[in-house]
Design an enzyme around this catalytic site. Structure first.
Site, PDB file in Angstrom:
ATOM      1  N   GLY A  64       0.807  -1.225   0.000  1.00 13.95           N
ATOM      2  CA  GLY A  64       0.000   0.000   0.000  1.00 13.95           C
ATOM      3  C   GLY A  64       0.837   1.271   0.000  1.00 13.95           C
ATOM      4  N   HIS A 125      11.402   1.120   1.833  1.00 12.73           N
ATOM      5  CA  HIS A 125      11.022  -0.259   2.171  1.00 12.73           C
ATOM      6  C   HIS A 125      12.013  -0.843   3.176  1.00 12.73           C
ATOM      7  CE1 HIS A 125       8.065  -0.261  -0.962  1.00 12.73           C
ATOM      8  NE2 HIS A 125       8.914  -0.288  -1.964  1.00 12.73           N
ATOM      9  N   ARG A 147       0.108  -5.474   5.377  1.00  5.39           N
ATOM     10  CA  ARG A 147      -1.008  -6.058   4.640  1.00  5.39           C
ATOM     11  C   ARG A 147      -0.977  -7.568   4.809  1.00  5.39           C
ATOM     12  NH1 ARG A 147      -1.740  -5.439  -1.964  1.00  5.39           N
ATOM     13  NH2 ARG A 147      -3.966  -5.913  -1.953  1.00  5.39           N
ATOM     14  N   SER A 155       0.306  -9.814  -4.988  1.00 11.78           N
ATOM     15  CA  SER A 155       0.519  -8.503  -5.611  1.00 11.78           C
ATOM     16  C   SER A 155       1.956  -8.393  -6.124  1.00 11.78           C
ATOM     17  CB  SER A 155       0.230  -7.405  -4.584  1.00 11.78           C
ATOM     18  OG  SER A 155       0.409  -6.140  -5.166  1.00 11.78           O
ATOM     19  N   GLY A 281      -6.424  -3.661  -6.080  1.00  9.95           N
ATOM     20  CA  GLY A 281      -6.701  -2.911  -4.856  1.00  9.95           C
ATOM     21  C   GLY A 281      -7.785  -3.542  -4.002  1.00  9.95           C
TER      22      GLY A 281
HETATM   23  P1  A3P Z   1      -2.928  -5.386  -5.732  1.00  2.70           P
HETATM   24  O1  A3P Z   1      -1.804  -5.897  -6.574  1.00  2.70           O
HETATM   25  O2  A3P Z   1      -3.439  -6.410  -4.774  1.00  2.70           O
HETATM   26  O3  A3P Z   1      -4.030  -4.775  -6.528  1.00  2.70           O
HETATM   27  P2  A3P Z   1       2.497  -0.732  -3.409  1.00  2.70           P
HETATM   28  O4  A3P Z   1       1.906   0.600  -3.648  1.00  2.70           O
HETATM   29  O5  A3P Z   1       3.086  -0.893  -2.051  1.00  2.70           O
HETATM   30  O6  A3P Z   1       3.390  -1.149  -4.519  1.00  2.70           O
HETATM   31  O7  A3P Z   1       1.264  -1.765  -3.389  1.00  2.70           O
HETATM   32  C1  A3P Z   1       0.519  -1.998  -4.542  1.00  2.70           C
HETATM   33  C2  A3P Z   1      -0.827  -2.575  -4.133  1.00  2.70           C
HETATM   34  O8  A3P Z   1      -1.654  -1.519  -3.595  1.00  2.70           O
HETATM   35  C3  A3P Z   1      -1.565  -3.125  -5.336  1.00  2.70           C
HETATM   36  O9  A3P Z   1      -2.355  -4.194  -4.823  1.00  2.70           O
HETATM   37  C4  A3P Z   1      -2.392  -1.926  -5.755  1.00  2.70           C
HETATM   38  O10 A3P Z   1      -3.481  -2.236  -6.570  1.00  2.70           O
HETATM   39  C5  A3P Z   1      -2.818  -1.375  -4.408  1.00  2.70           C
HETATM   40  N1  A3P Z   1      -3.183   0.056  -4.459  1.00  2.70           N
HETATM   41  C6  A3P Z   1      -2.614   1.033  -5.205  1.00  2.70           C
HETATM   42  N2  A3P Z   1      -3.208   2.211  -4.988  1.00  2.70           N
HETATM   43  C7  A3P Z   1      -4.189   1.998  -4.093  1.00  2.70           C
HETATM   44  C8  A3P Z   1      -5.183   2.835  -3.494  1.00  2.70           C
HETATM   45  N3  A3P Z   1      -5.267   4.122  -3.787  1.00  2.70           N
HETATM   46  N4  A3P Z   1      -6.032   2.271  -2.597  1.00  2.70           N
HETATM   47  C9  A3P Z   1      -5.951   0.959  -2.300  1.00  2.70           C
HETATM   48  N5  A3P Z   1      -5.053   0.106  -2.853  1.00  2.70           N
HETATM   49  C10 A3P Z   1      -4.178   0.610  -3.728  1.00  2.70           C
END
Ligand code: A3P
Length: 313
Positions: A64, A125, A147, A155, A281
């Site tokens: 996230g 990270h 998460r 993801s 997401g």
């Molecule tokens: P999924 O692959 O499960 O869809 P990071 O930003 O740490 O790289 O994490 C990416 C994950 O956060 C992806 O998950 C992405 O779709 C989700 N994500 C990105 N923007 C988001 C938002 N505004 N609200 C909720 N989830 C979000």
């Protein structure tokens, strides 16, 4: 001088080459890293200078980060920008806040971070135990988001295989993840370090969970604002500003923007499709990609690793 920088990077190369290795990953002080990130972590440990008003957004990859960047940026800068003409309508969240261990130039030139005006918002990270010492000394505020490991794994697998064009067998990657071998892993130790810190230093580390934020985003936006010393005023509450923040930063709003759909974003020496950061997401999407049995196996491992800590997923 460039000579000094080049001899330093050779020393880093040498030090990394001697570390235990599994495929692309190197084990450094109990965590696994790809070389490019580890090189930057070492550089930052040697030369990053924190300021006491820095805000550090810390995450395990794919938990996230993009969302947290959007929320923190919007909350902190809300008096500067109208929602109707907001930078996030035209810039990707990854472009408004830098992840220092992904984007610091490998030659060690920190000018892009050092010239930022205070208060800086920086993302990382890095595990808590590997943060540059000055972050601890300055007492910077840290926001961590974690998460469900099953969703984070799925993801990550999509991100790496589809967008870095690396074809990785999901079963092989899953077994390694369960062994603790993943970029910035073991996943659970990463969470646990920040969790432990947040439980003793509540004013310094805010520990958030993706799933709880999805359920009650407005509540957590208020919490985040208050932790950042930028609580919403009663006028802002009346004007539904917390709700506006949630709406602007939501998956649906951000993923539908032209700015986030087309094109690529340059992150350090890697180029990533902007849409790669917005996949589904959703909470619980893992069931569509790994078996129930694999899910249970990972749950059992994580439960055992976190036992007694008070942290549960
Ligand atoms: P999924 O692959 O499960 O869809 P990071 O930003 O740490 O790289 O994490 C990416 C994950 O956060 C992806 O998950 C992405 O779709 C989700 N994500 C990105 N923007 C988001 C938002 N505004 N609200 C909720 N989830 C979000």
């Amino acid at each position: 001088s460039s000579e000094a920088i080049s001899s330093e990077s050779h020393a880093t190369d040498d030090a990394i080459s001697k570390l235990p290795r599994r495929g692309e990953l190197f084990l450094y002080k109990n965590f696994w890293f790809r070389r490019v990130f580890l090189e930057r972590i070492m550089l930052l440990q040697a030369s990053f200078k924190a300021r006491d008003d820095d805000v550090i957004l810390a995450t395990n990859p794919k938990c996230g980060t993009t969302w947290l960047k959007a929320l923190a940026f919007t909350i902190i800068n809300r008096s500067r920008y109208e929602f109707s003409n907001h930078p996030l309508l035209t810039c990707h969240p990854q472009q408004v806040i830098s992840t220092i261990d992904v984007e610091t130039p490998l030659n060690g030139d920190l000018a892009c971070i050092e010239t930022l005006p205070s208060p800086r918002i920086l993302a990382t990270h890095m595990p808590f135990s590997l943060l540059p010492g000055s972050i601890g000394i300055q007492g910077c505020r840290i926001v961590y988001i974690c998460r469900d490991p099953k969703d984070a794994f799925v993801s990550w697998w999509h991100f790496t295989s589809e967008f870095f064009r690396e074809k990785i067998d999901i079963d092989v990657a899953f077994d390694m993840f369960c062994e603790g071998i993943s970029n910035y892993g073991p996943f659970w130790d990463h969470c646990l370090e920040y969790w432990t810190e947040s439980s003793t230093k509540t004013d310094r580390v805010l520990f958030l969970k993706y799933e709880e934020m999805v359920l009650e985003p407005v509540k957590y936006v208020r919490k985040l604002a208050s932790f950042l010393g930028a609580s919403f005023t009663s006028e802002e509450e009346d004007g539904k500003i917390p709700e506006e923040v949630v709406r602007l930063c939501s998956f649906n709003t951000l993923s539908a923007l032209n700015a986030n759909e087309a094109q690529v974003v340059q992150r350090g020496n890697i180029v990533v499709k902007k849409s790669a950061y917005f996949r589904r997401g959703k909470v619980g999407d893992w069931v569509n990609h790994i078996s129930e049995e694999m899910g249970r196996k990972l749950d059992d491992i994580v439960e055992e690793k976190l036992r007694g800590s008070g942290l549960v997923f």
